[in-house]
Scaffold this motif. Sequence first.
Motif, mmCIF file in Angstrom:
data_model
loop_
_atom_site.group_PDB
_atom_site.id
_atom_site.type_symbol
_atom_site.label_atom_id
_atom_site.label_comp_id
_atom_site.label_asym_id
_atom_site.label_seq_id
_atom_site.Cartn_x
_atom_site.Cartn_y
_atom_site.Cartn_z
ATOM 1 N N SER A 12 -19.927 -10.089 -8.883
ATOM 2 C CA SER A 12 -19.556 -9.289 -7.715
ATOM 3 C C SER A 12 -18.425 -8.325 -8.057
ATOM 4 O O SER A 12 -17.766 -8.454 -9.084
ATOM 5 C CB SER A 12 -19.107 -10.208 -6.581
ATOM 6 N N LYS A 13 -18.218 -7.404 -7.161
ATOM 7 C CA LYS A 13 -17.118 -6.458 -7.317
ATOM 8 C C LYS A 13 -15.843 -7.067 -6.741
ATOM 9 O O LYS A 13 -15.870 -7.697 -5.690
ATOM 10 C CB LYS A 13 -17.450 -5.150 -6.620
ATOM 11 N N VAL A 14 -14.752 -6.852 -7.470
ATOM 12 C CA VAL A 14 -13.452 -7.353 -7.023
ATOM 13 C C VAL A 14 -12.785 -6.255 -6.205
ATOM 14 O O VAL A 14 -12.550 -5.151 -6.708
ATOM 15 C CB VAL A 14 -12.565 -7.754 -8.227
ATOM 16 N N PRO A 15 -12.483 -6.552 -4.929
ATOM 17 C CA PRO A 15 -11.871 -5.528 -4.091
ATOM 18 C C PRO A 15 -10.409 -5.296 -4.453
ATOM 19 O O PRO A 15 -9.777 -6.123 -5.110
ATOM 20 C CB PRO A 15 -11.994 -6.113 -2.689
ATOM 21 N N SER A 16 -9.899 -4.202 -4.000
ATOM 22 C CA SER A 16 -8.472 -3.934 -4.098
ATOM 23 C C SER A 16 -7.747 -5.002 -3.284
ATOM 24 O O SER A 16 -8.112 -5.272 -2.142
ATOM 25 C CB SER A 16 -8.200 -2.541 -3.520
ATOM 26 N N ILE A 17 -6.743 -5.614 -3.880
ATOM 27 C CA ILE A 17 -5.968 -6.620 -3.151
ATOM 28 C C ILE A 17 -4.534 -6.124 -2.974
ATOM 29 O O ILE A 17 -4.075 -5.931 -1.859
ATOM 30 C CB ILE A 17 -6.026 -7.995 -3.850
ATOM 31 N N TYR A 18 -3.801 -5.874 -4.058
ATOM 32 C CA TYR A 18 -2.455 -5.302 -3.967
ATOM 33 C C TYR A 18 -2.396 -3.886 -4.512
ATOM 34 O O TYR A 18 -1.389 -3.231 -4.434
ATOM 35 C CB TYR A 18 -1.437 -6.158 -4.725
ATOM 36 N N GLY A 19 -3.455 -3.472 -5.088
ATOM 37 C CA GLY A 19 -3.542 -2.150 -5.676
ATOM 38 C C GLY A 19 -4.961 -1.957 -6.138
ATOM 39 O O GLY A 19 -5.848 -2.743 -5.799
ATOM 40 N N PRO A 20 -5.195 -0.925 -6.900
ATOM 41 C CA PRO A 20 -6.574 -0.654 -7.325
ATOM 42 C C PRO A 20 -7.122 -1.768 -8.209
ATOM 43 O O PRO A 20 -6.387 -2.459 -8.895
ATOM 44 C CB PRO A 20 -6.454 0.657 -8.101
ATOM 45 N N SER A 21 -8.430 -1.945 -8.121
ATOM 46 C CA SER A 21 -9.127 -2.831 -9.050
ATOM 47 C C SER A 21 -10.110 -1.965 -9.828
ATOM 48 O O SER A 21 -10.348 -0.808 -9.478
ATOM 49 C CB SER A 21 -9.868 -3.947 -8.291
ATOM 50 N N LYS A 22 -10.684 -2.533 -10.850
ATOM 51 C CA LYS A 22 -11.683 -1.795 -11.627
ATOM 52 C C LYS A 22 -12.813 -1.328 -10.708
ATOM 53 O O LYS A 22 -13.348 -0.233 -10.868
ATOM 54 C CB LYS A 22 -12.233 -2.694 -12.733
ATOM 55 N N ASP A 23 -13.139 -2.156 -9.727
ATOM 56 C CA ASP A 23 -14.259 -1.861 -8.837
ATOM 57 C C ASP A 23 -13.861 -0.997 -7.629
ATOM 58 O O ASP A 23 -14.722 -0.398 -7.006
ATOM 59 C CB ASP A 23 -14.878 -3.163 -8.340
ATOM 60 N N GLU A 24 -12.590 -0.981 -7.295
ATOM 61 C CA GLU A 24 -12.097 -0.151 -6.181
ATOM 62 C C GLU A 24 -10.873 0.637 -6.649
ATOM 63 O O GLU A 24 -9.742 0.351 -6.235
ATOM 64 C CB GLU A 24 -11.733 -1.010 -4.973
ATOM 65 N N PRO A 25 -11.078 1.604 -7.521
ATOM 66 C CA PRO A 25 -9.950 2.412 -7.977
ATOM 67 C C PRO A 25 -9.410 3.279 -6.848
ATOM 68 O O PRO A 25 -10.129 3.603 -5.904
ATOM 69 C CB PRO A 25 -10.553 3.271 -9.096
ATOM 70 N N TRP A 26 -8.161 3.604 -6.923
ATOM 71 C CA TRP A 26 -7.529 4.417 -5.891
ATOM 72 C C TRP A 26 -7.568 5.905 -6.217
ATOM 73 O O TRP A 26 -7.111 6.719 -5.434
ATOM 74 C CB TRP A 26 -6.102 3.974 -5.673
ATOM 75 N N SER A 27 -8.071 6.237 -7.387
ATOM 76 C CA SER A 27 -8.093 7.659 -7.755
ATOM 77 C C SER A 27 -9.503 8.186 -7.786
ATOM 78 O O SER A 27 -10.473 7.495 -7.787
ATOM 79 C CB SER A 27 -7.431 7.850 -9.121
#
Length: 165
Positions: free
Chosen positions: A150-165
């Motif tokens: 599964s994809k790991v969501p952003s928890i405290y900052g970006p994750s590989k699966d939910e980058p912030w950029s």
Amino acid sequence: MSASPKQQLAAALKDERARTTRALDAYPASASELRPHPTSQSARELVHTLCVEAMIGASALDGSLDMAKLSFPKPPATWSEVLKAFHASYDNLFKVLEATPDGELTQPIKFMTGPKQLGDMLKGDIVRFMLNDGIHHRGQLSVYLRMSGSKVPSIYGPSKDEPWS
């Protein structure tokens, strides 16, 4: 005007519940019995641990926590049941916290302070301790997410699966 200790604790609980809910929403029910090692809890059991921690926090606040009689309920049998239990346990914790007078947070009660040791701990500190341990277990769950594909969501900052950029 600054927030009271009770308001600060409620805000931290609300924030961490939302972060945990993102991880739970991303977790596939089909992998609820995944355990990375034979001695590890299954994902379903791990979420149940979060429920128990919220229960302990609520019991500390309402004065019903008795370490000599502490017992843990069995985990719900299914992923959907454990998710309902997670939300119910946090709903109850918020209800009990709301009803707790501010001064009660600094009242000492007996709690685990080491292996086979009990000592005085403040009620508010017990809730924070349980919250911090829940954060630890959510971190474990994020590893289970990755292991389940599964994809790991952003928890405290970006994750590989939910980058912030």
